[in-house]
Write a protein that holds these residues in place. Structure first.
Motif, mmCIF file in Angstrom:
data_model
loop_
_atom_site.group_PDB
_atom_site.id
_atom_site.type_symbol
_atom_site.label_atom_id
_atom_site.label_comp_id
_atom_site.label_asym_id
_atom_site.label_seq_id
_atom_site.Cartn_x
_atom_site.Cartn_y
_atom_site.Cartn_z
ATOM 1 N N ASP A 29 27.581 3.466 15.897
ATOM 2 C CA ASP A 29 27.969 4.750 15.319
ATOM 3 C C ASP A 29 26.810 5.747 15.321
ATOM 4 O OD1 ASP A 29 26.394 3.425 13.533
ATOM 5 O OD2 ASP A 29 27.763 3.622 11.826
ATOM 6 N N PHE A 30 25.573 5.238 15.529
ATOM 7 C CA PHE A 30 24.383 6.086 15.629
ATOM 8 C C PHE A 30 24.293 7.059 14.453
ATOM 9 C CE2 PHE A 30 25.598 5.127 20.087
ATOM 10 C CZ PHE A 30 24.532 4.301 20.396
ATOM 11 N N GLY A 31 24.452 6.500 13.266
ATOM 12 C CA GLY A 31 24.353 7.308 12.062
ATOM 13 C C GLY A 31 22.911 7.517 11.639
ATOM 14 N N PRO A 32 22.702 8.128 10.471
ATOM 15 C CA PRO A 32 21.339 8.399 9.995
ATOM 16 C C PRO A 32 20.495 7.137 9.849
ATOM 17 C CG PRO A 32 22.953 9.660 8.735
ATOM 18 C CD PRO A 32 23.731 8.716 9.584
ATOM 19 N N ALA A 33 21.105 6.042 9.393
ATOM 20 C CA ALA A 33 20.348 4.801 9.223
ATOM 21 C C ALA A 33 19.826 4.287 10.563
ATOM 22 C CB ALA A 33 21.217 3.742 8.549
ATOM 23 N N PHE A 34 20.638 4.427 11.602
ATOM 24 C CA PHE A 34 20.227 3.962 12.931
ATOM 25 C C PHE A 34 19.003 4.730 13.417
ATOM 26 C CE2 PHE A 34 20.304 4.434 17.539
ATOM 27 C CZ PHE A 34 20.399 3.120 17.966
ATOM 28 N N TRP A 35 19.055 6.055 13.334
ATOM 29 C CA TRP A 35 17.945 6.867 13.839
ATOM 30 C C TRP A 35 16.711 6.765 12.948
ATOM 31 C CZ3 TRP A 35 18.496 8.027 18.613
ATOM 32 C CH2 TRP A 35 19.763 8.283 19.142
ATOM 33 N N ALA A 36 16.899 6.438 11.678
ATOM 34 C CA ALA A 36 15.758 6.302 10.780
ATOM 35 C C ALA A 36 14.967 5.023 11.057
ATOM 36 C CB ALA A 36 16.230 6.318 9.325
ATOM 37 N N ILE A 37 15.670 3.957 11.442
ATOM 38 C CA ILE A 37 15.011 2.664 11.638
ATOM 39 C C ILE A 37 14.629 2.433 13.094
ATOM 40 C CG2 ILE A 37 15.276 0.166 11.314
ATOM 41 C CD1 ILE A 37 17.231 0.721 9.101
ATOM 42 N N VAL B 135 11.513 -4.911 9.256
ATOM 43 C CA VAL B 135 12.450 -3.923 9.799
ATOM 44 C C VAL B 135 13.862 -4.504 9.898
ATOM 45 C CG1 VAL B 135 10.753 -2.553 11.045
ATOM 46 C CG2 VAL B 135 11.702 -4.588 12.122
ATOM 47 N N SER B 136 13.976 -5.800 10.130
ATOM 48 C CA SER B 136 15.299 -6.415 10.202
ATOM 49 C C SER B 136 15.960 -6.452 8.831
ATOM 50 C CB SER B 136 15.194 -7.834 10.776
ATOM 51 O OG SER B 136 14.710 -7.813 12.104
ATOM 52 N N ALA C 41 10.777 2.657 14.153
ATOM 53 C CA ALA C 41 9.982 1.536 13.653
ATOM 54 C C ALA C 41 10.345 0.245 14.376
ATOM 55 C CB ALA C 41 10.190 1.377 12.143
ATOM 56 N N TYR C 42 11.630 0.040 14.627
ATOM 57 C CA TYR C 42 12.064 -1.186 15.301
ATOM 58 C C TYR C 42 11.554 -1.223 16.735
ATOM 59 C CZ TYR C 42 15.006 -5.327 15.196
ATOM 60 O OH TYR C 42 15.437 -6.633 15.165
ATOM 61 N N THR C 43 11.586 -0.077 17.403
ATOM 62 C CA THR C 43 11.091 -0.023 18.776
ATOM 63 C C THR C 43 9.597 -0.280 18.835
ATOM 64 O OG1 THR C 43 12.827 1.573 19.344
ATOM 65 C CG2 THR C 43 10.943 1.410 20.837
ATOM 66 N N PHE C 44 8.859 0.299 17.891
ATOM 67 C CA PHE C 44 7.409 0.095 17.879
ATOM 68 C C PHE C 44 7.067 -1.366 17.625
ATOM 69 C CE2 PHE C 44 3.249 0.096 15.721
ATOM 70 C CZ PHE C 44 2.490 0.690 16.717
ATOM 71 N N VAL C 45 7.766 -1.995 16.692
ATOM 72 C CA VAL C 45 7.529 -3.415 16.424
ATOM 73 C C VAL C 45 7.894 -4.250 17.647
ATOM 74 C CG1 VAL C 45 8.228 -5.374 15.002
ATOM 75 C CG2 VAL C 45 7.816 -3.163 13.942
ATOM 76 N N THR C 46 8.935 -3.833 18.365
ATOM 77 C CA THR C 46 9.313 -4.540 19.590
ATOM 78 C C THR C 46 8.180 -4.514 20.604
ATOM 79 O OG1 THR C 46 11.640 -3.974 19.270
ATOM 80 C CG2 THR C 46 10.970 -4.615 21.480
ATOM 81 N N LEU C 47 7.531 -3.362 20.743
ATOM 82 C CA LEU C 47 6.435 -3.242 21.702
ATOM 83 C C LEU C 47 5.213 -4.027 21.253
ATOM 84 C CD1 LEU C 47 6.692 0.572 22.527
ATOM 85 C CD2 LEU C 47 7.659 -1.350 23.787
ATOM 86 N N VAL D 73 19.416 -1.894 21.587
ATOM 87 C CA VAL D 73 18.850 -0.617 22.032
ATOM 88 C C VAL D 73 17.337 -0.718 22.198
ATOM 89 C CG1 VAL D 73 18.506 1.796 21.402
ATOM 90 C CG2 VAL D 73 20.724 0.714 21.012
ATOM 91 N N SER D 74 16.657 -1.352 21.245
ATOM 92 C CA SER D 74 15.201 -1.458 21.347
ATOM 93 C C SER D 74 14.774 -2.343 22.509
ATOM 94 C CB SER D 74 14.621 -2.001 20.035
ATOM 95 O OG SER D 74 15.115 -3.299 19.762
ATOM 96 N N SER D 75 15.618 -3.308 22.881
ATOM 97 C CA SER D 75 15.266 -4.168 24.012
ATOM 98 C C SER D 75 15.251 -3.398 25.324
ATOM 99 C CB SER D 75 16.249 -5.336 24.111
ATOM 100 O OG SER D 75 17.555 -4.877 24.427
ATOM 101 N N VAL D 76 15.986 -2.283 25.380
ATOM 102 C CA VAL D 76 15.978 -1.468 26.594
ATOM 103 C C VAL D 76 14.569 -0.964 26.894
ATOM 104 C CG1 VAL D 76 16.875 0.635 27.658
ATOM 105 C CG2 VAL D 76 18.386 -0.810 26.287
ATOM 106 N N PHE D 77 13.812 -0.638 25.834
ATOM 107 C CA PHE D 77 12.444 -0.170 26.035
ATOM 108 C C PHE D 77 11.579 -1.261 26.655
ATOM 109 C CE2 PHE D 77 14.111 2.714 22.873
ATOM 110 C CZ PHE D 77 13.564 3.932 23.226
#
Length: 272
Positions: free
Chosen positions: A242-250, A100-101, A253-259, A119-123
């Protein structure tokens, strides 16, 4: 006849609340540090090399990872209020984040990767007090299966490194180096038990470097020219919220991998 449990208890030299002599503590700390450094830097190098990032950014990424892991380890050991375990818990990187990185770097560059990490670390903070509920969903079986599947997704990046050799090195340079590293690592981890197994990856890296030196793949010039102590002066990624399409698309997956990679479904915390 003494039982195995009695024998195991007899080998404990110091209880968790006891302090060993400082020479022994310093020697153990040095061993822990050597074992942790390889994994931290190697994960960063794989991600940035796979995404074809510059050497300056690689230096900054390694510096940042070592700094954060060091501070997090100190917090774990010293325990500040409700932060930290109060025990020696080495914090490091996780290979679960490689795929994912790399995708984040390819889609939006270093700024997007830095934003996703924050952002994912907030979770993690939000769920820190509810890990018991999370483990009912992300059981060890589920988390282990996901991590194995993540490793499968990482393999294409690793196979690309086999062809990433200087011109004129020979067709066997990459495969021989890979086989030497993998073979020695597996031999140490399968043949030996106890503390020796922990040195398997590091010994494998040394064996791979020795094999690579016969093909002229090792360039010690940058190492000799580098300063003993210093801070990278270039390569800082900055933030890009900027929270563009790439940010919301990844992000999902990044949050799930973080968990999964940061403690979900397992018995204790770990560095992400």
């Amino acid at each position: 006849m003494s039982s195995p449990s009695n024998h195991a208890v007899g080998t404990v030299r110091y209880e968790p609340d006891e302090k060993p002599p400082w020479p022994l503590a310093a020697g153990l700390a040095l061993q822990y540090t050597i074992l942790a450094l390889g994994g931290v830097v190697l994960t960063v190098a794989i991600v940035l090399r796979s995404a074809e990032r510059s050497a300056e950014y690689l230096a900054w990424g390694a510096f940042g990872a070592l700094l954060v892991c060091g501070i997090a380890t100190i917090v774990q050991v010293r325990r500040f209020g409700r932060l930290g375990s109060g025990y020696v818990l080495i914090m490091g990187t996780s290979g679960a984040f490689i795929a994912v990185s790399v995708a984040a770097l390819q889609q939006g560059g270093p700024a997007l990767l830095a934003s996703l990490v924050i952002v994912s670390s907030v979770f993690q903070f939000l769920l820190a007090g509810r890990l018991s509920l999370l483990r009912r969903v992300l059981t060890p079986t589920v988390a282990g299966t996901v991590i194995m599947l993540i490793a499968v997704n990482v393999m294409p990046f690793l196979f690309d490194f086999m062809d990433n050799v200087p011109e004129g090195s020979g067709a066997a340079a990459g495969p021989v180096t890979v086989l030497a590293t993998l073979g020695v690592t597996l031999a140490v981890m399968l043949r030996f038990t106890g503390p020796v197994r922990l040195w398997g990856p590091l010994i494998g890296i040394v064996a791979g470097c020795i094999a690579a030196s016969f093909f002229g793949l090792i360039d010690m010039g940058p190492v000799g020219a580098a300063a003993w102590v210093g801070v990278p002066t270039a390569g800082a990624p900055g933030l890009g919220f900027d929270f563009g399409p790439a940010f919301w698309a990844i992000l999902p997956a990044y949050t799930f991998v973080t968990l999964v990679g940061g403690g979900g479904g397992r018995g204790g915390p770990r560095g992400g």
